[in-house]
Design a protein around this motif. Structure first.
Motif, PDB file in Angstrom:
ATOM      1  N   TYR A  95       0.850  -1.193   0.000  1.00 36.12           N
ATOM      2  CA  TYR A  95       0.000   0.000   0.000  1.00 36.12           C
ATOM      3  C   TYR A  95       0.880   1.236   0.000  1.00 36.12           C
ATOM      4  O   TYR A  95       1.935   1.269   0.636  1.00 36.12           O
ATOM      5  N   VAL A  96       0.427   2.257  -0.732  1.00 34.26           N
ATOM      6  CA  VAL A  96       1.162   3.519  -0.834  1.00 34.26           C
ATOM      7  C   VAL A  96       0.152   4.659  -0.871  1.00 34.26           C
ATOM      8  O   VAL A  96      -0.908   4.527  -1.496  1.00 34.26           O
ATOM      9  N   PHE A  97       0.436   5.754  -0.212  1.00 29.24           N
ATOM     10  CA  PHE A  97      -0.259   6.990  -0.534  1.00 29.24           C
ATOM     11  C   PHE A  97       0.688   8.165  -0.329  1.00 29.24           C
ATOM     12  O   PHE A  97       1.615   8.113   0.482  1.00 29.24           O
ATOM     13  N   LEU A  98       0.454   9.215  -1.117  1.00 26.64           N
ATOM     14  CA  LEU A  98       1.244  10.438  -1.042  1.00 26.64           C
ATOM     15  C   LEU A  98       0.446  11.472  -0.260  1.00 26.64           C
ATOM     16  O   LEU A  98      -0.767  11.611  -0.475  1.00 26.64           O
ATOM     17  N   TRP A  99       1.112  12.171   0.639  1.00 26.14           N
ATOM     18  CA  TRP A  99       0.390  13.164   1.426  1.00 26.14           C
ATOM     19  C   TRP A  99       1.223  14.425   1.610  1.00 26.14           C
ATOM     20  O   TRP A  99       2.438  14.402   1.571  1.00 26.14           O
ATOM     21  N   VAL A 155       5.642  10.227   1.415  1.00 31.01           N
ATOM     22  CA  VAL A 155       5.097   8.996   0.851  1.00 31.01           C
ATOM     23  C   VAL A 155       5.032   7.921   1.932  1.00 31.01           C
ATOM     24  O   VAL A 155       6.060   7.528   2.491  1.00 31.01           O
ATOM     25  N   THR A 156       3.822   7.474   2.224  1.00 37.69           N
ATOM     26  CA  THR A 156       3.607   6.355   3.141  1.00 37.69           C
ATOM     27  C   THR A 156       3.691   5.057   2.363  1.00 37.69           C
ATOM     28  O   THR A 156       3.101   4.931   1.280  1.00 37.69           O
ATOM     29  N   VAL A 157       4.424   4.085   2.894  1.00 41.14           N
ATOM     30  CA  VAL A 157       4.593   2.788   2.235  1.00 41.14           C
ATOM     31  C   VAL A 157       4.324   1.669   3.235  1.00 41.14           C
ATOM     32  O   VAL A 157       4.814   1.711   4.366  1.00 41.14           O
ATOM     33  N   GLY A 158       3.530   0.686   2.810  1.00 36.27           N
ATOM     34  CA  GLY A 158       3.279  -0.497   3.616  1.00 36.27           C
ATOM     35  C   GLY A 158       3.453  -1.754   2.785  1.00 36.27           C
ATOM     36  O   GLY A 158       3.253  -1.739   1.573  1.00 36.27           O
ATOM     37  N   ALA A 159       3.839  -2.852   3.431  1.00 32.77           N
ATOM     38  CA  ALA A 159       3.961  -4.146   2.764  1.00 32.77           C
ATOM     39  C   ALA A 159       3.486  -5.227   3.715  1.00 32.77           C
ATOM     40  O   ALA A 159       3.822  -5.215   4.903  1.00 32.77           O
ATOM     41  N   ASN A 169       5.600   2.636   7.115  1.00 32.36           N
ATOM     42  CA  ASN A 169       6.376   3.851   7.390  1.00 32.36           C
ATOM     43  C   ASN A 169       5.660   5.025   6.732  1.00 32.36           C
ATOM     44  O   ASN A 169       5.560   5.088   5.502  1.00 32.36           O
ATOM     45  N   ASP A 170       5.156   5.950   7.550  1.00 34.04           N
ATOM     46  CA  ASP A 170       4.451   7.117   7.020  1.00 34.04           C
ATOM     47  C   ASP A 170       5.375   8.110   6.334  1.00 34.04           C
ATOM     48  O   ASP A 170       4.903   9.014   5.641  1.00 34.04           O
ATOM     49  N   ARG A 171       6.674   7.954   6.533  1.00 36.21           N
ATOM     50  CA  ARG A 171       7.657   8.847   5.891  1.00 36.21           C
ATOM     51  C   ARG A 171       8.764   8.015   5.251  1.00 36.21           C
ATOM     52  O   ARG A 171       9.939   8.284   5.426  1.00 36.21           O
ATOM     53  N   HIS A 172       8.337   7.029   4.475  1.00 36.30           N
ATOM     54  CA  HIS A 172       9.323   6.143   3.848  1.00 36.30           C
ATOM     55  C   HIS A 172      10.213   6.908   2.876  1.00 36.30           C
ATOM     56  O   HIS A 172      11.413   6.690   2.791  1.00 36.30           O
ATOM     57  N   THR A 173       9.606   7.823   2.122  1.00 35.17           N
ATOM     58  CA  THR A 173      10.362   8.615   1.154  1.00 35.17           C
ATOM     59  C   THR A 173       9.579   9.889   0.860  1.00 35.17           C
ATOM     60  O   THR A 173       8.551  10.155   1.471  1.00 35.17           O
ATOM     61  N   THR A 174      10.073  10.680  -0.080  1.00 37.54           N
ATOM     62  CA  THR A 174       9.372  11.880  -0.527  1.00 37.54           C
ATOM     63  C   THR A 174       9.327  11.889  -2.055  1.00 37.54           C
ATOM     64  O   THR A 174      10.099  11.188  -2.714  1.00 37.54           O
TER      65      THR A 174
END
Length: 283
Positions: A95-99, A155-159, A169-174
């Motif tokens: 799962y991914v979302f950009l915020w 960018v939030t990333v989940g696996a 991780n709610d701040r995996h990357t930007t």
């Protein structure tokens, strides 16, 4: 706040392990639960659980093929995000979302881009590793409803692993979301005698997500460049700044047949752009 869908809703197999989100919240609830809430982990012993479990490892996240997400005024922008992760039991979903904002909460966010799919499309490259893809659609004037949203997004990333252990991780990357840019040029008079003065005008504009139109980008440094007719390379003649309307105007001495263009290097909110070369015949 105008959001296309709740960022609290988790897709596919991830949602099976998360707390249910009422359908009535689908367009309004921007409250983001903790990772434990999302994936159904025991909130009583989160530290012990994390220490005891082997968690999925996210090895790569690619957003829009590594390019900035550039959005204009009318057309939607479709892009893909892929997440590569590994775990000894395999990877079943991502799962991914950009915020945009200070925190991924209803109070902290002023913008969010969520995936289109209920389930990520995961392809296994081995028994332990998969690459999962999600597609996104950004709507100017809706998802991107104000110009202040241009710039760097978190960018939030989940696996989710085969055994339902998870990485979050709610701040995996930007990643950057930018306002599309346009640049024009016109050199005159044409033709012109060698050694005479050419006036080169143009305009730098960018998408205004609040009005749905392009507007001049003021006070920006732009290079005037020239390419001889026999050459394939542009060289910089001078650098000038746009005026209060985004307009450009300068003069040069005509020396040889060739093409003039303006070139803008871009900013964090606006992509680089080159004007199409304008050919000048020098007599």
């Amino acid at each position: 706040m105008r959001m296309r869908a709740t960022v609290a809703a988790v897709s596919g197999a991830l949602a099976l392990s998360a707390l249910a989100v009422p359908a009535a919240h689908a367009d309004a609830d921007l409250d983001v639960p903790s990772a434990a809430e999302r994936f159904g982990a025991s909130s009583a012993k989160p530290a012990l659980r994390a220490a005891a479990e082997e968690l999925p490892v996210v090895t790569k996240v690619t957003i829009n093929s590594g390019k900035d997400v550039v959005v204009g005024t009318t057309n939607v922008k479709n892009f893909t995000v892929s997440v590569t992760a590994r775990h000894s039991t395999g990877v079943q979903d991502a799962y991914v979302f950009l915020w945009h904002g200070s925190a991924p909460t209803e109070e902290g966010m002023d913008g969010a881009l969520v995936p289109n799919e209920e389930v990520a499309d995961c392809k296994a490259s081995s028994a332990t590793t998969s690459t999962c893809k999600l597609t996104f659609t950004a709507y100017p004037g809706y998802d991107l409803y104000k110009n202040a949203l241009a710039g760097t997004w978190k960018v939030t990333v989940g696996a989710l692993a085969g055994n339902e252990s998870f990485y979050w991780n709610d701040r995996h990357t930007t990643h950057r979301v930018q306002r599309s840019s346009k640049l024009t040029v016109n050199a005159s008079p044409e033709p012109v005698k060698k050694g005479k003065t050419l006036t080169v005008t143009g305009k730098l504009s960018r998408a205004n997500w609040e009005t749905g139109k392009y507007a001049g980008y003021t006070g920006q440094s732009v290079k005037l460049q020239f390419r001889k007719k026999s050459s394939s390379t542009y060289t910089t003649v001078k650098t000038i700044k746009t005026n209060s309307k985004g307009e450009l105007k300068t003069t040069v001495k005509a020396s040889a047949d060739g093409y003039y263009r303006y070139s803008f290097a871009g900013t964090s909110t606006t992509p680089a752009v080159n004007a199409a070369g304008d050919f000048v015949d020098v007599k």
